[in-house]
Enzyme design. Structure first.
Site, PDB file in Angstrom:
ATOM      1  N   HIS A  99       0.840  -1.207   0.000  1.00 54.08           N
ATOM      2  CA  HIS A  99       0.000   0.000   0.000  1.00 54.08           C
ATOM      3  C   HIS A  99       0.877   1.261   0.000  1.00 54.08           C
ATOM      4  O   HIS A  99       0.635   2.194  -0.773  1.00 54.08           O
ATOM      5  CB  HIS A  99      -0.930  -0.008   1.213  1.00 54.08           C
ATOM      6  CG  HIS A  99      -1.678   1.279   1.421  1.00 54.08           C
ATOM      7  ND1 HIS A  99      -2.939   1.488   0.929  1.00 54.08           N
ATOM      8  CD2 HIS A  99      -1.320   2.426   2.059  1.00 54.08           C
ATOM      9  CE1 HIS A  99      -3.327   2.717   1.248  1.00 54.08           C
ATOM     10  NE2 HIS A  99      -2.368   3.299   1.938  1.00 54.08           N
ATOM     11  N   GLU A 100       1.883   1.276   0.864  1.00 58.05           N
ATOM     12  CA  GLU A 100       2.777   2.447   0.926  1.00 58.05           C
ATOM     13  C   GLU A 100       3.539   2.598  -0.381  1.00 58.05           C
ATOM     14  O   GLU A 100       3.772   3.717  -0.851  1.00 58.05           O
ATOM     15  CB  GLU A 100       3.740   2.342   2.114  1.00 58.05           C
ATOM     16  CG  GLU A 100       3.068   2.333   3.488  1.00 58.05           C
ATOM     17  CD  GLU A 100       2.095   3.496   3.695  1.00 58.05           C
ATOM     18  OE1 GLU A 100       2.299   4.572   3.104  1.00 58.05           O
ATOM     19  OE2 GLU A 100       1.103   3.316   4.434  1.00 58.05           O
ATOM     20  N   HIS A 103       1.632   4.481  -2.836  1.00 63.05           N
ATOM     21  CA  HIS A 103       1.777   5.940  -2.726  1.00 63.05           C
ATOM     22  C   HIS A 103       3.030   6.414  -3.479  1.00 63.05           C
ATOM     23  O   HIS A 103       3.013   7.478  -4.099  1.00 63.05           O
ATOM     24  CB  HIS A 103       1.865   6.366  -1.262  1.00 63.05           C
ATOM     25  CG  HIS A 103       0.552   6.284  -0.530  1.00 63.05           C
ATOM     26  ND1 HIS A 103      -0.609   6.835  -1.019  1.00 63.05           N
ATOM     27  CD2 HIS A 103       0.210   5.703   0.661  1.00 63.05           C
ATOM     28  CE1 HIS A 103      -1.605   6.602  -0.161  1.00 63.05           C
ATOM     29  NE2 HIS A 103      -1.132   5.913   0.854  1.00 63.05           N
TER      30      HIS A 103
HETATM   31 ZN   LIG Z   1      -2.094   5.240   2.502  1.00 61.39          ZN
END
Ligand SMILES: [Zn+2]
Length: 230
Positions: A99-100, A103
């Site tokens: 998830h990171e 980003h």
């Molecule tokens: Zn996030």
């Protein structure tokens, strides 16, 4: 009247309840899927490194203290993974690391909602208290226009929370795709775990948006009421 207004509680209670539920959901998903080891046996840091190389990204991976403190720093181009994610080969660790990384990919792609959110940060930081001050002074002095200006300034927080939603949902969608494509997550059970962890996190951002919107609605009602009484 502004500090102990029961109407404020009526506005905020549903948001607070949803936030508590969301936090509980995050804790239970993290605790459950933090115990289940992925069959790929890759730690959060290893998975991140491999996905970075595969995606040709120029991003470093570091560990950071604390629980669920994972984040991507777009200025330093560093992915910070918490202790429970960095070394852990759990389903939760892989979900969070990916998830990171999502980003980081948004940053590389110049993903519009991410840029919008970054641009709003200074305005939100100032607006959250400046808006309050303007509303307060406007109400005390019966300067309705000033109070409305305060509401307008304050609304930056709700716009920020609104922009956060696509940023987070998109990062989670990227994470699921990355993990599946790279074969780091296999089987329906592991996919379900990843989905569970990411959905729980997403719910906290929905709760955050509802909180910001309800706060804004409260001020609109308050200032609107004063305006009518004048
Ligand atoms: Zn996030």
């Amino acid at each position: 009247m502004l500090f102990f207004d029961p109407t404020y509680m009526i506005f905020m209670l549903p948001a607070i309840i949803l936030m508590v539920i969301a936090q509980g959901y995050v804790s239970s998903a993290y605790n459950k899927w933090g115990q289940v080891m992925a069959r790929s046996r890759m730690s959060g840091a290893q998975a991140a490194q491999r996905l970075i190389s595969a995606g040709g990204l120029d991003v470093d991976v570091n560990s950071v203290r604390g629980k669920l403190t994972d984040h991507y720093d777009p200025r330093k181009k560093v992915l910070y993974l918490s202790e429970g994610v960095y070394d852990s080969p759990s389903i939760a660790a892989l979900a969070i690391a990916a998830h990171e990384l999502g980003h980081a990919m948004q940053d590389r792609d110049g993903y519009f909602p991410l840029r919008l959110r970054a641009a709003l940060v200074p305005a939100v930081n100032i607006g959250s208290y400046l808006g309050w001050i303007l509303i307060f002074i406007g109400l005390i002095l019966r300067l309705t226009d000033l109070a409305w200006l305060g509401v307008l300034v304050f609304s930056g927080g709700a716009i920020f929370a609104l922009a956060t939603l696509p940023v987070e949902l998109n990062a989670s969608a990227r994470a699921r795709q990355l993990l599946t494509d790279a074969g780091m997550i296999v089987g329906e059970d592991e996919k379900r775990g990843v989905k569970n962890v990411l959905n729980a996190a997403a719910l906290t951002y929905v709760a955050g948006l509802i909180t910001a919107v309800m706060q804004l609605l409260y001020f609109i009602t308050l200032v609107g009421g004063i305006g009518r009484r004048r």
